[in-house]
Scaffold this active site. Structure first.
Site, PDB file in Angstrom:
ATOM      1  CG  ASP A 191     -13.582  -0.537  -0.790  1.00 36.82           C
ATOM      2  OD1 ASP A 191     -12.200  -1.054  -0.810  1.00 36.82           O
ATOM      3  OD2 ASP A 191     -13.597   0.597  -0.493  1.00 36.82           O
ATOM      4  NE  ARG A 203      -4.008  -0.429   1.673  1.00 37.99           N
ATOM      5  CZ  ARG A 203      -5.310  -0.171   2.055  1.00 37.99           C
ATOM      6  NH1 ARG A 203      -5.469  -1.160   3.081  1.00 37.99           N
ATOM      7  NH2 ARG A 203      -5.924   0.745   1.656  1.00 37.99           N
TER       8      ARG A 203
HETATM    9  N1  EPU Z   1      -1.332   3.740  -5.144  1.00 39.58           N
HETATM   10  C1  EPU Z   1      -0.014   3.633  -5.627  1.00 39.58           C
HETATM   11  N2  EPU Z   1       0.748   4.996  -4.871  1.00 39.58           N
HETATM   12  C2  EPU Z   1       0.257   5.673  -4.105  1.00 39.58           C
HETATM   13  C3  EPU Z   1      -1.263   5.399  -3.695  1.00 39.58           C
HETATM   14  C4  EPU Z   1      -2.048   4.537  -4.118  1.00 39.58           C
HETATM   15  O1  EPU Z   1       0.692   3.047  -6.329  1.00 39.58           O
HETATM   16  O2  EPU Z   1       0.829   6.453  -3.374  1.00 39.58           O
HETATM   17  C5  EPU Z   1      -2.088   2.450  -5.637  1.00 39.58           C
HETATM   18  C6  EPU Z   1      -2.241   1.517  -4.856  1.00 39.58           C
HETATM   19  O3  EPU Z   1      -1.423   0.402  -4.414  1.00 39.58           O
HETATM   20  C7  EPU Z   1      -3.846   0.728  -5.343  1.00 39.58           C
HETATM   21  C8  EPU Z   1      -4.313   1.984  -5.959  1.00 39.58           C
HETATM   22  O4  EPU Z   1      -3.590   2.970  -6.170  1.00 39.58           O
HETATM   23  O5  EPU Z   1      -3.182  -0.118  -6.161  1.00 39.58           O
HETATM   24  C9  EPU Z   1      -5.519   2.553  -5.302  1.00 39.58           C
HETATM   25  O6  EPU Z   1      -5.049   3.026  -4.094  1.00 39.58           O
HETATM   26  P1  EPU Z   1      -5.808   4.187  -3.338  1.00 39.58           P
HETATM   27  O7  EPU Z   1      -4.622   5.151  -2.809  1.00 39.58           O
HETATM   28  O8  EPU Z   1      -6.978   4.787  -4.257  1.00 39.58           O
HETATM   29  O9  EPU Z   1      -6.462   3.574  -2.019  1.00 39.58           O
HETATM   30  P2  EPU Z   1      -6.712   4.312  -0.575  1.00 39.58           P
HETATM   31  O10 EPU Z   1      -6.688   5.590  -0.497  1.00 39.58           O
HETATM   32  O11 EPU Z   1      -5.387   3.538   0.189  1.00 39.58           O
HETATM   33  C10 EPU Z   1      -8.910   3.922  -0.400  1.00 39.58           C
HETATM   34  C11 EPU Z   1      -9.929   3.369   0.509  1.00 39.58           C
HETATM   35  C12 EPU Z   1     -10.161   1.969   0.261  1.00 39.58           C
HETATM   36  C13 EPU Z   1     -10.520   1.564  -0.766  1.00 39.58           C
HETATM   37  C14 EPU Z   1      -9.204   2.391  -2.176  1.00 39.58           C
HETATM   38  C15 EPU Z   1      -9.614   2.309  -3.718  1.00 39.58           C
HETATM   39  C16 EPU Z   1     -10.001   4.882   2.482  1.00 39.58           C
HETATM   40  C17 EPU Z   1      -9.630   5.113   3.795  1.00 39.58           C
HETATM   41  N3  EPU Z   1      -9.679   3.503   1.894  1.00 39.58           N
HETATM   42  O12 EPU Z   1      -7.817   3.469  -0.197  1.00 39.58           O
HETATM   43  O13 EPU Z   1     -10.966   1.387   1.277  1.00 39.58           O
HETATM   44  O14 EPU Z   1     -10.289   0.124  -1.547  1.00 39.58           O
HETATM   45  O15 EPU Z   1      -9.354   3.736  -1.627  1.00 39.58           O
HETATM   46  O16 EPU Z   1     -11.055   2.672  -3.861  1.00 39.58           O
HETATM   47  O17 EPU Z   1     -10.633   5.833   1.799  1.00 39.58           O
HETATM   48  C18 EPU Z   1     -12.096  -0.129   2.715  1.00 39.58           C
HETATM   49  O18 EPU Z   1     -13.051   0.663   2.649  1.00 39.58           O
HETATM   50  O19 EPU Z   1     -12.381  -1.353   2.654  1.00 39.58           O
HETATM   51  C19 EPU Z   1     -10.965  -0.085   1.682  1.00 39.58           C
HETATM   52  C20 EPU Z   1     -10.143  -0.549   1.926  1.00 39.58           C
END
Ligand code: EPU
Length: 428
Positions: free
Chosen positions: A305, A122
């Site tokens: 999700d 992540r």
């Molecule tokens: N990614 C990168 N670099 C970054 C950030 C993300 O490569 O700097 C990649 C990740 O590895 C992934 C993709 O981008 O493959 C999407 O990640 P994102 O940053 O969108 O996810 P997140 O912000 O960590 C939020 C939700 C998750 C949900 C994802 C995708 C929150 C607190 N969490 O996570 O929710 O799966 O967006 O929609 O908002 C859940 O609620 O069960 C949950 C995991």
């Protein structure tokens, strides 16, 4: 340890009220740090991810008063720290939002990297790219991410991947930066729009949230606000799929149907009858689900999700469905658990080939992460016999009174503490 015990086979029937959105709440709580007055946040879901975020805010010195179980008053004026420690951040995926919020407030932040659900690497490289473009220097020292700036200045950032977290974090850091910040290839999830609406209600100047290009014109001060969080799209989707999977008939209340379009489209494809109203959606299922392929994508695509819950419904579909994960590297760890219940699923890289069986059978299973846990509960509701779901602390992170709401819909689900030598059942 607590677990859920489910006796399956009862169709869900009745009305369920959806709580506030977890992923909006965990962004809005740290965003209060940018404000110079007291804020009242309503419709907060009563879940452990929200308590963790409030604890983090409290550990920084904010004064927090609970007005009722879903409303808090937060006064950030007493904040006197810029550090969120490992102990506080542990188990909390959204700890990274304290980086953007503290950086935006103080020009300095030191935060332990995020914990939370485990489905592959992540990274936060896109968050860091945004902070650096705004003029911060970001280092990692003793396991803590440290971001500092003399002054944050508006910039243009193109995200290499559509990231919810990076979009939110850059919005937080840029709200009070000098000049105009433009985020290109921004995420478009409803909780991004909700955060922008909250910040704008305090006097921020954010345009384009909900589109791929967000423009943030920095302001120097934010006033207090009274704000009510949007309904949780994923909690709603989970009950919609549970209704279809149990051949039920459920009115899912307090939702924004527009946020549910991709889930509605797929439920119609499997044969569910859907009625959309202004603030509710009815899901009725009268026949075996039809096979259907899904591919998860950033909003407005089908949400990752909802992938485990929908795949669970497809385990009893008429035919073979392909479920492709397009967001995370490793979000199929729950498949092993469904196979224990008699599901026929073959994994092939980022896809799962799900061949419908007649019925799932109850079994002891684990909740390997939050949405996987919700999927196990749906599987238990669908199955013949008894299912026990362990490791339910993941589920408590994101679903308010899950067992209680399901019981009101006619499910036989109980929360048991099996460390209690008498096996006495705790509150559902
Ligand atoms: N990614 C990168 N670099 C970054 C950030 C993300 O490569 O700097 C990649 C990740 O590895 C992934 C993709 O981008 O493959 C999407 O990640 P994102 O940053 O969108 O996810 P997140 O912000 O960590 C939020 C939700 C998750 C949900 C994802 C995708 C929150 C607190 N969490 O996570 O929710 O799966 O967006 O929609 O908002 C859940 O609620 O069960 C949950 C995991």
């Amino acid at each position: 340890m607590e677990k859920f015990v489910i006796n399956g086979g009862f169709p869900l029937k009745g009305t369920v009220n959806i709580s506030g959105a977890k992923n909006a709440a965990v962004a809005i709580i740290p965003a209060v740090l940018l404000c110079d007055e007291t804020c009242i946040i309503e419709n907060l879901p009563e879940i452990s991810d929200v308590s963790s975020s409030l604890n983090a805010l409290k550990s920084l010195g904010a004064e927090i008063k609970a007005i009722d179980k879903n409303t808090v008053q937060i006064d950030p004026r007493s904040v006197n720290s810029f550090v969120v420690s490992k102990e506080i951040a542990e188990g909390m995926r959204a700890s990274s939002y304290f980086l953007g919020a503290l950086l935006g407030r103080n020009n300095k932040a030191r935060v332990s990297p995020p914990g939370g659900c485990n489905f592959g690497v992540r990274p936060i490289d896109q968050h860091i790219k945004g902070f650096e473009a705004l003029g911060a220097k970001v280092t990692i020292e003793n396991g803590m991410v440290d971001a500092r700036a003399f002054k944050l200045k508006g910039c243009s950032v193109y995200l290499d991947v559509v990231s919810v977290g990076a979009t939110i974090n850059i919005m937080l850091a840029a709200t009070k930066a000098e000049g105009l910040t433009i985020i290109e290839n921004a995420a478009r999830e409803p909780h991004i729009v909700d955060l922008a609406n909250f910040l704008n209600s305090m006097g921020a100047n954010i345009m384009g949230a909900g589109t791929g290009v967000i423009k943030i014109r920095g302001v120097s001060n934010l006033n207090g606000a009274n704000y009510s969080i949007i309904p949780d799209q994923i909690e709603a989707g989970t009950y919609m799929v549970a209704a279809a999977a149990t051949m039920g008939d459920v009115l899912i209340n307090n939702v924004t149907p527009k946020h549910l379009e991709s889930i509605i489209a797929k439920l119609i494809e499997v044969g569910a009858e859907i009625t959309e109203n202004d603030e509710s959606v009815r899901v009725k299922m009268t026949s075996k689900p039809k096979k259907c392929n899904i591919k998860t994508m950033p909003h407005p695509g089908f949400p990752t999700d909802m992938q485990p819950q929908f795949a669970t419904l497809l385990t009893v579909a008429d035919g073979t469905s392909i479920v492709t994960e397009g967001v995370w590297d490793n979000r199929f760890r729950y498949v092993e658990q469904l196979v224990l219940m008699g599901a026929d699923i073959q994994l092939d890289g980022k896809s799962a080939v799900v061949t419908g069986v007649n019925k799932l059978n109850g079994a002891p299973v684990k909740s390997v992460d939050l949405r996987a846990g919700a999927a196990m509960i749906i599987a238990g509701l669908m199955a013949n016999g008894q299912t026990t779901v362990e490791d339910i602390e993941h589920i408590d992170r994101g679903y308010e009174r899950f067992a209680e709401k399901l019981t009101a819909l006619g499910a036989d689900i109980k929360r048991i503490d099996d460390h209690n030598e008498f096996g006495i059942q705790k509150n559902a």
